[in-house]
Design an enzyme around this catalytic site. Structure first.
Site: not given
Length: 123
Positions: A34, A41, A56-58, A76
């Protein structure tokens, strides 16, 4: 590949670039701090996209998300940053990033950020 946090997103060629299909990655162990209190968080990041030329490669996605762990971020902002970084790396046809954050102060938060690229780009 290193096993420490990294902001580098690796990609690989889409095996079916002529077809629209959805890929969904769910990352239930997202953590950040936070920016106001410095307390941790926790949340789930869901990435849903229609690839164009790249996927995307994991492992790189895991290490990328891990890089947020010791940084302060508003929900956000971090959801939109993840979307921007993934769009830049993968250049998908469409993408949605959903941040589902655990209850904090009695409030659960969900942030949805979308990229609506062209439905069909030239190959």
């Amino acid at each position: 590949m290193p096993t420490r946090p990294s902001r580098r997103l690796e990609t690989f060629p889409n095996p079916s670039p002529g077809r629209d299909y959805w890929i969904r990655h769910e990352c239930p162990e997202f953590t950040a701090l936070c920016p106001v209190t410095g307390q941790p968080d926790f949340g789930t990041i869901v990435v849903l996209y229609v690839p164009h030329r790249r996927c995307v490669e994991l492992k790189s996605l895991k290490l990328y998300l891990w890089a947020f762990r010791d940084e302060g971020h508003f929900f956000e902002q971090v959801t939109n940053q993840i979307l921007d970084d993934l769009v830049r790396a993968v250049k998908p046809r469409r993408m949605t990033v959903q941040g589902r954050f655990n209850v904090r102060g009695g409030i659960a938060t969900q942030v949805v950020a979308r990229y609506a690229g062209s439905a069909r780009k030239s190959r």
